[in-house]
Design an enzyme around this catalytic site. Structure first.
Site, short mmCIF file in Angstrom:
data_model
loop_
_atom_site.label_atom_id
_atom_site.label_comp_id
_atom_site.label_asym_id
_atom_site.label_seq_id
_atom_site.Cartn_x
_atom_site.Cartn_y
_atom_site.Cartn_z
N CYS A 1 2.43 0.59 1.72
CA CYS A 1 3.67 -0.17 1.86
C CYS A 1 4.65 0.30 0.79
O CYS A 1 4.26 0.46 -0.37
CB CYS A 1 3.37 -1.66 1.69
SG CYS A 1 4.81 -2.71 1.92
N HIS B 1 2.13 -4.97 10.61
CA HIS B 1 2.45 -4.87 9.18
C HIS B 1 3.91 -5.24 8.94
O HIS B 1 4.22 -6.03 8.04
CB HIS B 1 2.16 -3.43 8.72
CG HIS B 1 2.54 -3.15 7.29
ND1 HIS B 1 1.61 -2.81 6.34
CD2 HIS B 1 3.75 -3.15 6.66
CE1 HIS B 1 2.24 -2.63 5.18
NE2 HIS B 1 3.54 -2.82 5.36
N GLU B 2 4.81 -4.67 9.76
CA GLU B 2 6.25 -4.95 9.55
C GLU B 2 6.56 -6.41 9.83
O GLU B 2 7.34 -7.04 9.10
CB GLU B 2 7.11 -4.04 10.42
CG GLU B 2 6.99 -2.56 10.10
CD GLU B 2 7.13 -2.23 8.63
OE1 GLU B 2 7.90 -2.91 7.93
OE2 GLU B 2 6.43 -1.32 8.16
N HIS C 1 5.87 -8.83 7.07
CA HIS C 1 6.90 -8.90 6.02
C HIS C 1 7.90 -10.04 6.29
O HIS C 1 8.45 -10.61 5.35
CB HIS C 1 7.68 -7.59 5.94
CG HIS C 1 7.03 -6.52 5.12
ND1 HIS C 1 6.77 -6.68 3.78
CD2 HIS C 1 6.60 -5.27 5.44
CE1 HIS C 1 6.20 -5.56 3.31
NE2 HIS C 1 6.09 -4.69 4.30
NI NI Z 1 5.27 -2.77 4.10
#
Ligand code: NI
Length: 187
Positions: free
Chosen positions: A103, A145-146, A149
């Site tokens: 990341c 993953h995105e 966030h």
């Molecule tokens: Ni990330």
């Protein structure tokens, strides 16, 4: 437009929930500039996806784009630029797969994370048009993953370390001891 500084682990902005956008907001110059800044910043830092909180903007906007020649994730295929706004994930296959994730907000580390292997993402694109994409394999992991966030979640929160396992590593040790060994373990 502009390359922005990426917020790193410890910056509270990474832990905030983000706000959804109206179609009119999406089409506004401010949000179009934000999308361009995300693209410029991702390109500068060599990422394959980036979410607005990573440049200190707590809105539900993220992008994803990668090529076969990605320096950080070689051999993981390619995906054209996708701008996803107000995205929601539906799990289509809850069997988990694991990849060594990194990341831009957690520089220098990789961690092995298990996630559902097939999902659908419903979102609005940069023109506020409704879109839907089915993703599996590495692409499914990148989307998840995105989207994490946008809920203040980082990949390090999702590492489930078994006794004796080494599932968090510095980039150099990841490349030396783990790269290529287990990028597609399924469980
Ligand atoms: Ni990330």
């Amino acid at each position: 437009m502009a390359i922005r500084k990426v917020a790193r682990l410890g910056n509270p902005v990474l832990r905030k929930k983000t706000r959804t956008l109206s179609p009119d907001e999406i089409r506004s110059p401010e949000i179009q500039h934000l999308i361009q800044d995300l693209r410029d910043t991702q390109a500068e830092y060599g990422g394959i996806g980036i979410a607005a909180p990573q440049i200190e903007v707590p809105l539900r906007v993220a992008i994803l784009e990668f090529s076969e020649s990605s320096a950080r994730y070689p051999g993981m295929g390619a995906h054209p630029l996708t701008v996803f706004i107000n995205a929601k994930v539906t799990v289509l296959d809850s069997h988990e797969q694991s990849f060594w994730e990194g990341c831009l907000s957690v520089p220098g580390l990789r961690g092995k994370v298990s996630r559902p292997r097939k999902i659908r993402v419903d979102y609005l694109d940069e023109n506020a048009e409704p879109c839907s994409i089915t993703a599996e394999g590495f692409l499914a992991t990148v989307f998840q993953h995105e989207l994490d966030h946008l809920d203040g979640v980082l990949f390090i929160d999702r590492i489930k370390t078994a006794p004796g396992a080494t599932e968090l590593a510095f980039t150099e040790e990841y490349q030396r001891f783990h790269a290529g060994s287990s990028s597609l373990d399924e469980s």
